[in-house]
Design a protein around this motif. Structure first.
Motif, mmCIF file in Angstrom:
data_model
loop_
_atom_site.group_PDB
_atom_site.id
_atom_site.type_symbol
_atom_site.label_atom_id
_atom_site.label_comp_id
_atom_site.label_asym_id
_atom_site.label_seq_id
_atom_site.Cartn_x
_atom_site.Cartn_y
_atom_site.Cartn_z
ATOM 1 N N LEU A 66 0.860 -1.187 0.000
ATOM 2 C CA LEU A 66 0.000 0.000 0.000
ATOM 3 C C LEU A 66 0.895 1.236 0.000
ATOM 4 N N THR A 67 1.128 1.772 -1.171
ATOM 5 C CA THR A 67 1.973 2.951 -1.320
ATOM 6 C C THR A 67 1.207 4.193 -0.852
ATOM 7 N N VAL A 88 -7.219 -2.066 -3.672
ATOM 8 C CA VAL A 88 -7.848 -0.738 -3.632
ATOM 9 C C VAL A 88 -8.963 -0.652 -4.673
ATOM 10 N N GLU A 89 -8.728 -1.221 -5.850
ATOM 11 C CA GLU A 89 -9.780 -1.235 -6.878
ATOM 12 C C GLU A 89 -10.980 -2.065 -6.428
ATOM 13 N N ASN A 124 -3.839 7.314 -0.530
ATOM 14 C CA ASN A 124 -4.579 8.531 -0.901
ATOM 15 C C ASN A 124 -5.854 8.187 -1.655
ATOM 16 N N ARG A 125 -5.772 7.184 -2.533
ATOM 17 C CA ARG A 125 -6.982 6.745 -3.246
ATOM 18 C C ARG A 125 -8.031 6.228 -2.273
ATOM 19 N N LEU A 126 -7.580 5.465 -1.281
ATOM 20 C CA LEU A 126 -8.521 4.940 -0.285
ATOM 21 C C LEU A 126 -9.189 6.062 0.501
ATOM 22 N N CYS A 152 -12.914 6.266 1.896
ATOM 23 C CA CYS A 152 -13.044 5.682 3.230
ATOM 24 C C CYS A 152 -12.304 6.522 4.269
ATOM 25 N N THR A 153 -12.671 6.312 5.510
ATOM 26 C CA THR A 153 -11.896 6.840 6.622
ATOM 27 C C THR A 153 -10.912 5.760 7.053
ATOM 28 N N ILE A 154 -9.635 6.061 6.954
ATOM 29 C CA ILE A 154 -8.618 5.087 7.339
ATOM 30 C C ILE A 154 -8.403 5.192 8.846
ATOM 31 N N LEU A 155 -8.793 4.161 9.566
ATOM 32 C CA LEU A 155 -8.712 4.168 11.024
ATOM 33 C C LEU A 155 -7.287 3.996 11.521
#
Length: 327
Positions: free
Chosen positions: A10-11, A302-303, A16-18, A22-25
């Protein structure tokens, strides 16, 4: 996931795409579900991204994650950590095995081409002699890739991708898979044959079957004895599919060669003949995604998450029936 094994999956660009969806916890991988921040993160999580080194996920973990809707595995198989209870609970599971299949198939293609050209043997002779007195006459021997027969054991996603990659070459491709009919094999570009027939016919045998109780040790002394003199066995699937003692015994005769990326146990004992036999090319389980190839896994997942959030069908959703027979 284990941070030391999943670096580069996960670069920052993919994170950033996620974040657009979404909210990244927890931007850093959890090391435990039950300790530290694990329980608090799970209580909030609707999507869980997993990877190599993920702890077991069963009913006990599901109780800590009441909102969980999707597990997206940014690696190949989920069988080592995922309980059927997860699917029974109605949680969607997807994985990046399709993305991991790409480098394995590429590795296999290269191995097939090098095997038929006797690249490793010619290299060893050349480097030993430091002249071409012995290698030049060998180039007139029946080596090369023209009209060779390639045997594919298992029409898995990797096996099928290998068949696709072999299509432009002047190969005859034979396939053994008990779940694939002759018509289906023909549609893939291969001839359906028995396992015995494949071992007899092939100049190169490439294994792509899943590791199941029914496939453990499925290639044994008898099958290896059927291989042509000078043929090569390639294993990028799982070491347990081949009886390793039988394989070593056959390799010691010098009659066949092997290109082995997986063994059983995963790391052979230091005294194993596989390290020293001149007709063995042994690699440390590198056919799958390593280095910059890992980013393909993260991109695929991610896709998949983008599809899930938008209500679109997933490319690699896992069903309960598929979980039983998949690699």
């Amino acid at each position: 996931m284990d941070p030391t094994r999943t670096e580069g999956v996960l670069t920052p660009e993919l994170l950033n795409r996620l974040e657009q969806l979404c909210t990244i916890l927890a931007p850093n991988p959890l090391r435990s579900f039950s300790q530290g921040s694990g329980p608090d993160v799970l209580r909030q999580a609707e999507i869980l991204i997993t990877g190599w080194g993920c702890p077991a996920i069963g009913r006990d973990i599901l109780e800590l994650a009441p909102k969980l809707k999707l597990i997206a595995h940014a690696a190949g198989t989920v069988k080592g950590f995922l309980s059927p209870d997860v699917l029974d609970a109605g949680i969607t599971v997807t994985h990046a095995a399709e993305a991991n299949a790409v480098p394995v198939a590429e590795f296999t293609l290269a191995a097939i081409i090098f095997a038929n050209k006797q690249v490793f043997r010619l290299r060893d002779i050349y480097c030993s002699d430091r002249n071409r007195n012995r290698t030049f006459p060998l180039t007139s021997q029946p080596v090369g890739n023209f009209k060779r027969t390639i045997g594919i054991v298992g029409a898995s996603r990797i096996g099928r991708r290998v068949i696709d990659l072999l299509e432009p070459f002047d190969f005859r491709i034979v396939l053994h898979d008990p779940y694939v009919s002759a018509r289906e094999a023909a549609a893939l570009g291969a001839e359906s044959v028995s396992l015995d027939g494949l071992m007899r016919l092939s100049d190169v045998v490439s294994i792509h079957a899943p590791a199941l109780p029914s496939t453990q040790g499925m290639i044994d002394r008898r099958h290896l004895a059927l291989m042509r003199d000078g043929a090569t066995l390639i294993n990028t699937a799982r070491g347990i599919i081949v009886n390793q003692d039988d394989l070593i015994d056959e390799l010691r005769t010098g009659r066949i060669d092997a290109i082995i990326d997986v063994t059983y146990p995963e790391v052979p004992e230091a005294s194993s003949a596989l390290y020293d036999l001149p007709n063995v090319f042994l690699t440390p389980h590198i056919a799958g995604a390593i280095g910059n190839e890992r980013e393909r896994l993260g991109e695929f997942i991610v896709e998949e998450i983008e599809r899930f959030v938008r209500g679109l069908p997933l490319r690699s959703a896992i069903t309960a029936s598929a979980l039983e027979t998949m690699a």
